[in-house]
Design a protein around this motif. Structure first.
Motif, PDB file in Angstrom:
ATOM      1  N   THR A  91     -13.010   2.599   6.484  1.00  0.00           N
ATOM      2  CA  THR A  91     -12.388   3.483   7.462  1.00  0.00           C
ATOM      3  C   THR A  91     -12.287   2.802   8.818  1.00  0.00           C
ATOM      4  O   THR A  91     -11.825   3.399   9.777  1.00  0.00           O
ATOM      5  CB  THR A  91     -13.173   4.809   7.597  1.00  0.00           C
ATOM      6  N   THR A  92     -12.739   1.564   8.876  1.00  0.00           N
ATOM      7  CA  THR A  92     -12.544   0.712  10.045  1.00  0.00           C
ATOM      8  C   THR A  92     -11.729  -0.492   9.572  1.00  0.00           C
ATOM      9  O   THR A  92     -11.818  -0.890   8.410  1.00  0.00           O
ATOM     10  CB  THR A  92     -13.887   0.251  10.641  1.00  0.00           C
ATOM     11  N   PRO A  93     -10.938  -1.071  10.451  1.00  0.00           N
ATOM     12  CA  PRO A  93     -10.064  -2.157  10.011  1.00  0.00           C
ATOM     13  C   PRO A  93     -10.824  -3.362   9.475  1.00  0.00           C
ATOM     14  O   PRO A  93     -11.771  -3.834  10.118  1.00  0.00           O
ATOM     15  CB  PRO A  93      -9.291  -2.537  11.275  1.00  0.00           C
ATOM     16  N   PRO A  94     -10.436  -3.856   8.312  1.00  0.00           N
ATOM     17  CA  PRO A  94     -10.992  -5.138   7.863  1.00  0.00           C
ATOM     18  C   PRO A  94     -10.486  -6.241   8.786  1.00  0.00           C
ATOM     19  O   PRO A  94      -9.553  -6.048   9.563  1.00  0.00           O
ATOM     20  CB  PRO A  94     -10.458  -5.290   6.438  1.00  0.00           C
ATOM     21  N   PHE A  95     -11.090  -7.405   8.690  1.00  0.00           N
ATOM     22  CA  PHE A  95     -10.700  -8.549   9.517  1.00  0.00           C
ATOM     23  C   PHE A  95      -9.360  -9.130   9.047  1.00  0.00           C
ATOM     24  O   PHE A  95      -8.515  -9.491   9.859  1.00  0.00           O
ATOM     25  CB  PHE A  95     -11.799  -9.604   9.465  1.00  0.00           C
ATOM     26  N   ILE A  96      -9.183  -9.208   7.723  1.00  0.00           N
ATOM     27  CA  ILE A  96      -7.951  -9.757   7.145  1.00  0.00           C
ATOM     28  C   ILE A  96      -7.548  -8.895   5.953  1.00  0.00           C
ATOM     29  O   ILE A  96      -8.392  -8.523   5.143  1.00  0.00           O
ATOM     30  CB  ILE A  96      -8.149 -11.201   6.637  1.00  0.00           C
ATOM     31  N   CYS A  97      -6.249  -8.605   5.843  1.00  0.00           N
ATOM     32  CA  CYS A  97      -5.682  -8.021   4.628  1.00  0.00           C
ATOM     33  C   CYS A  97      -4.675  -9.019   4.079  1.00  0.00           C
ATOM     34  O   CYS A  97      -3.821  -9.525   4.820  1.00  0.00           O
ATOM     35  CB  CYS A  97      -4.975  -6.692   4.906  1.00  0.00           C
ATOM     36  N   ILE A  98      -4.795  -9.304   2.779  1.00  0.00           N
ATOM     37  CA  ILE A  98      -3.913 -10.276   2.126  1.00  0.00           C
ATOM     38  C   ILE A  98      -3.199  -9.577   0.978  1.00  0.00           C
ATOM     39  O   ILE A  98      -3.838  -8.960   0.124  1.00  0.00           O
ATOM     40  CB  ILE A  98      -4.707 -11.481   1.594  1.00  0.00           C
ATOM     41  N   GLU A  99      -1.889  -9.692   0.974  1.00  0.00           N
ATOM     42  CA  GLU A  99      -1.071  -9.181  -0.116  1.00  0.00           C
ATOM     43  C   GLU A  99      -0.452 -10.359  -0.857  1.00  0.00           C
ATOM     44  O   GLU A  99       0.021 -11.309  -0.230  1.00  0.00           O
ATOM     45  CB  GLU A  99       0.032  -8.250   0.401  1.00  0.00           C
ATOM     46  N   ILE A 100      -0.497 -10.287  -2.168  1.00  0.00           N
ATOM     47  CA  ILE A 100       0.080 -11.329  -3.015  1.00  0.00           C
ATOM     48  C   ILE A 100       1.281 -10.727  -3.728  1.00  0.00           C
ATOM     49  O   ILE A 100       1.155  -9.696  -4.406  1.00  0.00           O
ATOM     50  CB  ILE A 100      -0.965 -11.846  -4.021  1.00  0.00           C
ATOM     51  N   LEU A 101       2.424 -11.355  -3.556  1.00  0.00           N
ATOM     52  CA  LEU A 101       3.629 -10.838  -4.183  1.00  0.00           C
ATOM     53  C   LEU A 101       3.589 -11.049  -5.694  1.00  0.00           C
ATOM     54  O   LEU A 101       3.200 -12.113  -6.170  1.00  0.00           O
ATOM     55  CB  LEU A 101       4.871 -11.522  -3.615  1.00  0.00           C
ATOM     56  N   SER A 102       3.976 -10.027  -6.420  1.00  0.00           N
ATOM     57  CA  SER A 102       4.191 -10.128  -7.856  1.00  0.00           C
ATOM     58  C   SER A 102       5.683 -10.329  -8.068  1.00  0.00           C
ATOM     59  O   SER A 102       6.479 -10.109  -7.152  1.00  0.00           O
ATOM     60  CB  SER A 102       3.732  -8.851  -8.562  1.00  0.00           C
ATOM     61  N   LYS A 103       6.064 -10.701  -9.288  1.00  0.00           N
ATOM     62  CA  LYS A 103       7.482 -11.004  -9.521  1.00  0.00           C
ATOM     63  C   LYS A 103       8.392  -9.813  -9.258  1.00  0.00           C
ATOM     64  O   LYS A 103       9.546  -9.987  -8.902  1.00  0.00           O
ATOM     65  CB  LYS A 103       7.698 -11.557 -10.925  1.00  0.00           C
ATOM     66  N   ASP A 104       7.871  -8.584  -9.387  1.00  0.00           N
ATOM     67  CA  ASP A 104       8.693  -7.394  -9.161  1.00  0.00           C
ATOM     68  C   ASP A 104       8.622  -6.877  -7.729  1.00  0.00           C
ATOM     69  O   ASP A 104       9.319  -5.927  -7.381  1.00  0.00           O
ATOM     70  CB  ASP A 104       8.287  -6.280 -10.133  1.00  0.00           C
ATOM     71  N   ASP A 105       7.785  -7.489  -6.889  1.00  0.00           N
ATOM     72  CA  ASP A 105       7.701  -7.075  -5.489  1.00  0.00           C
ATOM     73  C   ASP A 105       8.882  -7.627  -4.712  1.00  0.00           C
ATOM     74  O   ASP A 105       9.355  -8.737  -4.978  1.00  0.00           O
ATOM     75  CB  ASP A 105       6.412  -7.602  -4.835  1.00  0.00           C
ATOM     76  N   ARG A 106       9.313  -6.873  -3.746  1.00  0.00           N
ATOM     77  CA  ARG A 106      10.347  -7.324  -2.836  1.00  0.00           C
ATOM     78  C   ARG A 106       9.715  -7.459  -1.459  1.00  0.00           C
ATOM     79  O   ARG A 106       8.947  -6.591  -1.034  1.00  0.00           O
ATOM     80  CB  ARG A 106      11.499  -6.328  -2.760  1.00  0.00           C
ATOM     81  N   PHE A 107      10.035  -8.520  -0.793  1.00  0.00           N
ATOM     82  CA  PHE A 107       9.458  -8.778   0.522  1.00  0.00           C
ATOM     83  C   PHE A 107       9.758  -7.611   1.458  1.00  0.00           C
ATOM     84  O   PHE A 107       8.895  -7.183   2.221  1.00  0.00           O
ATOM     85  CB  PHE A 107      10.014 -10.089   1.085  1.00  0.00           C
ATOM     86  N   SER A 108      10.960  -7.069   1.390  1.00  0.00           N
ATOM     87  CA  SER A 108      11.337  -5.964   2.266  1.00  0.00           C
ATOM     88  C   SER A 108      10.481  -4.722   2.001  1.00  0.00           C
ATOM     89  O   SER A 108      10.161  -3.968   2.920  1.00  0.00           O
ATOM     90  CB  SER A 108      12.816  -5.633   2.101  1.00  0.00           C
ATOM     91  N   GLU A 109      10.093  -4.502   0.746  1.00  0.00           N
ATOM     92  CA  GLU A 109       9.265  -3.346   0.404  1.00  0.00           C
ATOM     93  C   GLU A 109       7.830  -3.520   0.898  1.00  0.00           C
ATOM     94  O   GLU A 109       7.114  -2.538   1.106  1.00  0.00           O
ATOM     95  CB  GLU A 109       9.269  -3.114  -1.106  1.00  0.00           C
TER      96      GLU A 109
END
Length: 165
Positions: A91-109
């Protein structure tokens, strides 16, 4: 995928999803993951930070729920905290959030997820693409393609090429 009806925060928090889902304003959203490239890169990122935990003082967590607002919960692929968090759901911000794109993910989304993290004041938000072997640093002013991922306090430097070996 989106559920057909609105779900309360209480119902979301008391339901187990496999894999875990995001929750955005009453809607449960599935995340794209579970394929080799995504899983492999997630493991590399986790190992990279875990092996440097003593040096940097960061704890690495896969798929940990983060309450970014009263009606929004995000589940970043990997998040890092300064030391051990005192709670089961952040409930407090983590230091880093990392998202890894999957083949069906769109950068815009991915932009809405990134905006949620930034609005929650997560200091560092990164996107990694195993398909193109690229990384982006996301800030309130935009997204920048980078060859090194850096933080301050603690100072960390992660050459992107090291994550794709």
């Amino acid at each position: 995928m989106v559920t057909g009806s609105l779900v309360s925060v209480h119902e979301y928090l008391s339901t187990s999803y496999r894999p875990d889902c995001d929750y955005v304003d009453g809607v449960v959203l599935e995340r794209n993951l579970g394929e080799y490239d995504h899983s492999r890169l997630m493991g590399e990122v986790m190992f990279y930070f875990h092996s440097r935990r003593g040096q940097w003082g960061l704890r690495v967590f896969p798929s940990l729920r983060v309450r970014v607002s009263a009606t929004r919960f995000r589940v970043p692929d990997v998040c890092l905290t300064l030391g051990d968090p005192p709670e089961q759901i952040l409930t407090t911000p983590p230091f880093i959030c990392i998202e890894i794109l999957s083949k069906d993910d769109r950068f815009s989304e991915m932009r809405q997820r990134v905006e949620d993290y930034l609005n929650f004041r997560v200091p560092y938000v990164w996107i990694l693409d195993p398909g193109t072997r690229q990384a982006w640093r996301c800030t309130a002013t935009g997204t920048q393609d980078v060859t090194e991922l850096r933080t301050e306090n603690p100072e960390t430097v992660v050459p992107v090429c090291d994550l794709f070996e």
